[in-house]
Design a protein around this motif. Structure first.
Motif, short mmCIF file in Angstrom:
data_model
loop_
_atom_site.label_atom_id
_atom_site.label_comp_id
_atom_site.label_asym_id
_atom_site.label_seq_id
_atom_site.Cartn_x
_atom_site.Cartn_y
_atom_site.Cartn_z
N ALA A 1 -33.24 72.93 58.69
CA ALA A 1 -33.06 71.54 58.26
C ALA A 1 -32.38 70.71 59.33
CB ALA A 1 -32.25 71.51 56.96
N ILE A 2 -31.39 71.30 60.02
CA ILE A 2 -30.72 70.57 61.11
C ILE A 2 -31.71 70.30 62.24
CG2 ILE A 2 -28.93 70.74 62.88
CD1 ILE A 2 -27.20 72.21 60.83
N LYS A 3 -32.59 71.28 62.52
CA LYS A 3 -33.63 71.07 63.54
C LYS A 3 -34.57 69.93 63.10
CE LYS A 3 -36.45 72.38 67.02
NZ LYS A 3 -37.70 71.65 66.78
N ILE B 1 -26.33 76.05 66.15
CA ILE B 1 -27.64 75.38 66.16
C ILE B 1 -27.57 74.09 66.97
CG2 ILE B 1 -27.14 74.31 63.90
CD1 ILE B 1 -30.62 75.13 65.35
N LEU B 2 -26.43 73.39 66.90
CA LEU B 2 -26.29 72.15 67.68
C LEU B 2 -26.27 72.45 69.18
CD1 LEU B 2 -23.62 70.17 65.59
CD2 LEU B 2 -26.11 69.94 65.54
N LYS B 3 -25.64 73.56 69.56
CA LYS B 3 -25.60 73.94 70.97
C LYS B 3 -27.01 74.30 71.47
CE LYS B 3 -22.23 76.78 72.20
NZ LYS B 3 -21.29 77.91 72.05
N GLY C 1 -32.51 69.54 74.86
CA GLY C 1 -32.62 68.13 75.19
C GLY C 1 -32.30 67.17 74.06
N TYR C 2 -31.94 67.69 72.91
CA TYR C 2 -31.56 66.81 71.79
C TYR C 2 -30.15 66.27 72.02
CZ TYR C 2 -35.53 68.84 69.23
OH TYR C 2 -36.77 69.25 68.84
N GLN C 3 -29.93 65.02 71.65
CA GLN C 3 -28.61 64.40 71.84
C GLN C 3 -27.78 64.50 70.56
OE1 GLN C 3 -29.41 60.34 73.15
NE2 GLN C 3 -28.85 60.92 75.24
N THR C 4 -26.57 65.07 70.69
CA THR C 4 -25.61 65.13 69.59
C THR C 4 -24.27 64.66 70.10
OG1 THR C 4 -26.73 67.02 68.55
CG2 THR C 4 -24.46 66.60 67.90
N TYR C 5 -23.67 63.68 69.40
CA TYR C 5 -22.35 63.17 69.77
C TYR C 5 -21.45 63.07 68.55
CZ TYR C 5 -24.62 61.70 74.12
OH TYR C 5 -25.31 61.67 75.31
N PRO C 6 -20.17 63.46 68.70
CA PRO C 6 -19.55 64.14 69.83
C PRO C 6 -20.27 65.45 70.15
CG PRO C 6 -17.86 63.31 68.38
CD PRO C 6 -19.16 63.14 67.66
N THR C 7 -20.13 65.93 71.37
CA THR C 7 -20.92 67.05 71.85
C THR C 7 -20.58 68.33 71.08
OG1 THR C 7 -19.31 67.67 73.52
CG2 THR C 7 -21.01 66.07 74.17
N THR D 1 -20.04 71.16 72.27
CA THR D 1 -18.98 71.88 72.99
C THR D 1 -17.60 71.43 72.52
OG1 THR D 1 -20.43 71.99 74.91
CG2 THR D 1 -18.12 72.49 75.27
N SER D 2 -17.41 70.12 72.38
CA SER D 2 -16.11 69.62 71.90
C SER D 2 -15.90 69.99 70.43
CB SER D 2 -16.00 68.11 72.11
OG SER D 2 -17.02 67.42 71.43
N LEU D 3 -16.96 69.92 69.62
CA LEU D 3 -16.85 70.27 68.21
C LEU D 3 -16.46 71.73 68.04
CD1 LEU D 3 -17.24 69.76 65.17
CD2 LEU D 3 -19.67 70.28 65.49
N GLU D 4 -17.02 72.61 68.86
CA GLU D 4 -16.76 74.04 68.75
C GLU D 4 -15.27 74.34 68.89
OE1 GLU D 4 -18.76 78.13 70.37
OE2 GLU D 4 -18.53 76.50 71.81
N VAL D 5 -14.61 73.66 69.80
CA VAL D 5 -13.18 73.87 70.01
C VAL D 5 -12.37 73.21 68.90
CG1 VAL D 5 -11.23 73.47 71.56
CG2 VAL D 5 -13.47 74.04 72.50
#
Length: 387
Positions: free
Chosen positions: A62-64, A84-86, A92-98, A100-104
């Motif tokens: 669903a996220i895809k 899945i966001l990573k 090439g899909y754009q997710t903001y905030p990234t 990588t930042s969300l994971e931390v």
């Protein structure tokens, strides 16, 4: 042509709660198409989204699908599937905030560790997994001590204040007996809780909102006053810390940095939210550019707007009463007779005790007058469940 490309963007939002709803209200002013993903077909944002994908937040397919139908994806809360966001970001899909930042940030221990490594001021903290370890850390830090779930906590859930050794066992049980990762944190005898709303665009430009002064009860935000009643030195320190934090995480979009101030003028970072935040709701009426509009601007490549405070303002949360059931709201007509009052009801179908069901804001010539008006207006509204 560039302007046409920007304003035709489709924004995907993971989550359809009140934050998602308020993002949509601003996005539609600029004619963006908005798609949401939420498991509840009658979530607050469902009534105004252009499209909704009804699915669980950990549903990778669903996220895809949401990403496929959107030009940029954002989210209204942290507890989502970052893997899945990573993967989508690598494609090439754009997710903001990234991602990588969300994971931390979604792991409070990793969040604190990153801040500490960047030499930013935080309370002392340590990972724990047993009653024995909690007692050892409490002896080191001194009582009281905060026990926190590293992941999944919100609105006071996932936190337990331990005042003495006799409370360690019950706090440990309350937070899952080690089934979830835990951390113990030094309790800060703060003088004020403040928060800084800051936004950063994809080029690294930052804008900072006026500092908010917050009051919590049972770890739930009750009231926000703006401007915060703090010294100029504390104000400068808090703003500088917020700028450093958003750069450390290479944040894009709105970030909220919650902080403590102490009697000796020290400012410590408490927690970070990579999204619009409850303490920034005042900006809808009180600012030239609301935090929600600013977030949409940042993630879609539009110029950031001014953050000027129009007038002193106080925000009060409207929480559900003890009677649970189908939500019923009483007293809005009376509350709106209080001068300069605006009421926001989120449209949640079920009311239960201390659930955030709405908020109100009141402006005035000074914060004290606004607070008096807000207290009066809030007392006139009752939200309860009906059977």
């Amino acid at each position: 042509m560039l302007q046409e490309e920007i304003t035709n963007k489709r924004v995907g939002i993971i989550g359809g709660g009140q934050l998602g709803k308020m993002m949509i209200l601003e996005a539609k002013k600029m004619d963006f198409e908005v798609i949401i993903l939420d498991p509840s077909s009658d979530c607050p944002a469902s009534s105004i989204a252009d499209q909704q994908i009804v699915a669980q937040f950990d549903d990778q397919q669903a996220i895809k699908q949401l990403a496929d139908q959107s030009d940029v994806v954002t989210y209204e809360f942290e507890h989502i599937n970052v893997e899945i966001l990573k993967r989508l970001e690598k494609q090439g899909y754009q997710t903001y905030p990234t991602p990588t930042s969300l994971e931390v940030i979604q792991d409070k221990y990793q969040q604190k560790k990153k801040l500490f490594t960047a030499d930013l001021p935080v309370p002392e903290f340590k990972k724990v997994s047993t009653v024995k370890e909690i007692k050892e850390v409490a002896d080191q830090f001194g009582y009281p001590v905060m026990l926190k779930s590293c992941t999944g906590g919100y609105d006071g859930k996932g936190n337990a204040l331990i005042n003495e050794e006799a409370e360690v066992e019950s706090a440990y049980q309350e937070l899952g007996e080690g089934q979830q990762p835990l951390m113990a944190e030094q309790f800060i005898p703060f003088t004020k809780e403040i928060s800084v709303i800051i936004c950063r665009d994809t080029a690294g430009k930052r804008v900072v909102y006026p500092i908010a002064e917050n009051e919590h009860q049972n770890s739930i935000l009750i009231e926000t006053k703006v401007p915060a009643q703090i010294t100029e030195e504390v104000k400068k320190e808090a703003i500088e810390l917020a700028r450093q934090v958003i750069d450390v995480f290479a944040g894009v979009g709105i970030f909220c940095i919650e902080m403590f101030t102490t009697e000796n003028g020290e400012v410590l970072i408490n927690e970070i939210a990579p999204r619009p935040h409850n303490s920034g709701h005042y900006s809808i009426e009180g600012g030239i550019t609301s935090q929600f509009e600013q977030h949409i601007r940042a993630i879609t490549g539009l110029p950031l707007g001014p953050t000027t405070l129009l007038r002193p303002i106080v925000m009060r949360n409207l929480l559900g009463g003890k009677q649970e059931g189908q939500a019923v709201v009483d007293g809005i007509e009376d509350a709106l007779q209080v001068p300069e009052t605006k009421v926001h009801i989120y449209g949640k179908q079920e009311s239960y005790y201390e659930r955030k069901m709405g908020h109100l804001t009141v402006m005035a010539d000074d914060v004290e007058q606004a607070a008096e008006r807000a207290s009066k207006a809030e007392s006139l509204i009752q939200i309860r469940g009906s059977n």
